[in-house]
Design a protein around this motif. Structure first.
Motif, mmCIF file in Angstrom:
data_model
loop_
_atom_site.group_PDB
_atom_site.id
_atom_site.type_symbol
_atom_site.label_atom_id
_atom_site.label_comp_id
_atom_site.label_asym_id
_atom_site.label_seq_id
_atom_site.Cartn_x
_atom_site.Cartn_y
_atom_site.Cartn_z
ATOM 1 N N THR A 153 2.168 -6.413 -7.571
ATOM 2 C CA THR A 153 2.909 -7.596 -7.133
ATOM 3 C C THR A 153 3.304 -7.485 -5.664
ATOM 4 O O THR A 153 3.130 -8.433 -4.887
ATOM 5 N N LEU A 154 3.797 -6.326 -5.273
ATOM 6 C CA LEU A 154 4.171 -6.119 -3.870
ATOM 7 C C LEU A 154 2.942 -6.163 -2.967
ATOM 8 O O LEU A 154 3.005 -6.677 -1.840
ATOM 9 N N SER A 155 1.832 -5.662 -3.455
ATOM 10 C CA SER A 155 0.597 -5.704 -2.669
ATOM 11 C C SER A 155 0.154 -7.151 -2.445
ATOM 12 O O SER A 155 -0.291 -7.519 -1.353
ATOM 13 N N MET A 193 5.260 0.223 -13.439
ATOM 14 C CA MET A 193 5.107 0.676 -12.061
ATOM 15 C C MET A 193 3.848 0.073 -11.420
ATOM 16 O O MET A 193 3.869 -0.390 -10.279
ATOM 17 N N THR A 194 2.759 0.070 -12.187
ATOM 18 C CA THR A 194 1.516 -0.520 -11.675
ATOM 19 C C THR A 194 1.705 -2.000 -11.385
ATOM 20 O O THR A 194 1.279 -2.510 -10.339
ATOM 21 N N ARG A 195 2.359 -2.703 -12.319
ATOM 22 C CA ARG A 195 2.565 -4.141 -12.145
ATOM 23 C C ARG A 195 3.392 -4.425 -10.899
ATOM 24 O O ARG A 195 3.095 -5.334 -10.127
ATOM 25 N N ARG A 196 4.422 -3.650 -10.699
ATOM 26 C CA ARG A 196 5.280 -3.856 -9.526
ATOM 27 C C ARG A 196 4.529 -3.564 -8.238
ATOM 28 O O ARG A 196 4.656 -4.296 -7.250
ATOM 29 N N ALA A 197 3.747 -2.501 -8.224
ATOM 30 C CA ALA A 197 2.983 -2.146 -7.023
ATOM 31 C C ALA A 197 1.958 -3.223 -6.698
ATOM 32 O O ALA A 197 1.750 -3.574 -5.531
ATOM 33 N N LEU A 234 1.976 1.597 -0.957
ATOM 34 C CA LEU A 234 1.555 1.021 -2.241
ATOM 35 C C LEU A 234 0.182 1.539 -2.648
ATOM 36 O O LEU A 234 -0.071 1.789 -3.836
#
Length: 310
Positions: free
Chosen positions: A7-9, A1-5, A45
């Motif tokens: 990446t989107l940031s 979840m942290t990695r995805r957030a 995010l």
């Protein structure tokens, strides 16, 4: 979840940076139109990362949020403007969409608002014939139907002292220049509809026509009101050029973003952007600005209430 957030940031940060390069390439200008959507995404995010106890990672969406909020806030600050005691003038601008067949809805809407001036864009001969019921209330008109999407017409209940269709030397799109008579007062009115920047060539044509519009606005006496679908948002540098080159003020200031396009079934309001504009000279007092209802077009109408001095 942290990695995805994260990446989107990073993606939101990249789009924010790319928007700063709008003058370098026409496609980068498209990134400048979405600070609201970018800010909301960054806020979400940031909240997610803080909830995951990743405060350092939350700094990136926080910075993206701050940059985009700074772009949005000015339209909510009240404008510095004069205060006049004269009657309120009402004007409506609507891109009716040439393929739209809800003619009666547009007529009912105009009658319900009862503006002094009505600017219609994307009108062809069928549209002008359908709007003949408005002729009694609006005896003064300038009409230039188009076979494509750039026909334009001005309906006025007050006399038009001078009026003409000005054809853009850059794009060939017609524009309207008129002097409207309100008793002892005169108002310069401009109705415009530049080309949409859907590719490199049309982006250049739009920017060239915006420069023509600036020259046209400088050539008319104040007070002046300019209305139309400009196919640009307030955050593009080319829109800022238009304001700087004309000395006109965005009448949206103090009334919020008011996104007007695209108004299609299934399109979430959050995804809409403000490309329908009302600009006024500094001696015009803007009393109100709002969007009208869906009348079958992909644009919402824009309603403007203002006063001009004696």
């Amino acid at each position: 979840m942290t990695r995805r957030a994260v990446t989107l940031s990073v993606l939101l940060a990249i789009t924010t940076i790319l928007a700063r390069g709008a003058r370098w390439h026409w496609a980068l200008d498209l990134f400048s139109h979405f600070p609201l959507q970018t800010a909301v995404g960054a806020l979400g995010l940031g909240v997610v990362l803080l909830g995951l106890r990743r405060p350092k990672a939350a700094l990136l969406p926080g910075a993206v949020l701050a940059v985009n909020v700074a772009l949005l806030l000015p339209v909510y600050w009240p404008a510095r403007q004069p205060t006049w005691s004269g009657p309120v003038i009402r004007a409506v601008s609507a891109n009716v969409l040439r393929s739209n067949r809800r003619h009666e809805d547009v007529i009912r809407y105009v009658r319900s608002v009862d503006p002094d001036v009505f600017l219609a864009m994307e009108v062809d001969t069928e549209w002008l014939a359908a709007m003949e019921p408005l002729h009694e209330a609006y005896p003064y008109r300038i009409e230039q139907p188009g076979s494509g999407a750039f026909g334009i017409a001005l309906f006025s209940r007050v006399p038009i002292e001078e009026g003409e269709v000005v054809v853009s030397a850059v794009s060939g799109a017609p524009m309207i220049r008129a002097t409207l008579v309100f008793g002892e007062r005169r108002l310069s009115f401009l109705g415009v509809h530049p080309l949409p920047p859907v590719k490199s060539g049309t982006a250049e044509l739009r920017n060239g026509q915006l420069r023509e519009i600036a020259a046209l606005a400088r050539s008319v006496p104040a007070p002046c009101v300019l209305m139309g679908d400009l196919n640009i948002t307030p955050w593009s540098p080319y829109f800022r050029d238009l304001l700087n080159d004309t000395g006109l003020r965005d009448a949206r200031q103090g009334f919020g973003i008011q996104p007007s396009w695209p108004e299609f079934s299934g399109v979430v309001k959050f995804l809409q952007i403000p490309i329908d504009h009302t600009l006024v000279s500094e001696d015009v007092e803007v009393v109100g600005r709002r969007l009208g209802p869906n009348v079958g077009s992909d644009h919402l109408p824009v309603e403007l209430e203002f006063r001009i001095g004696e």
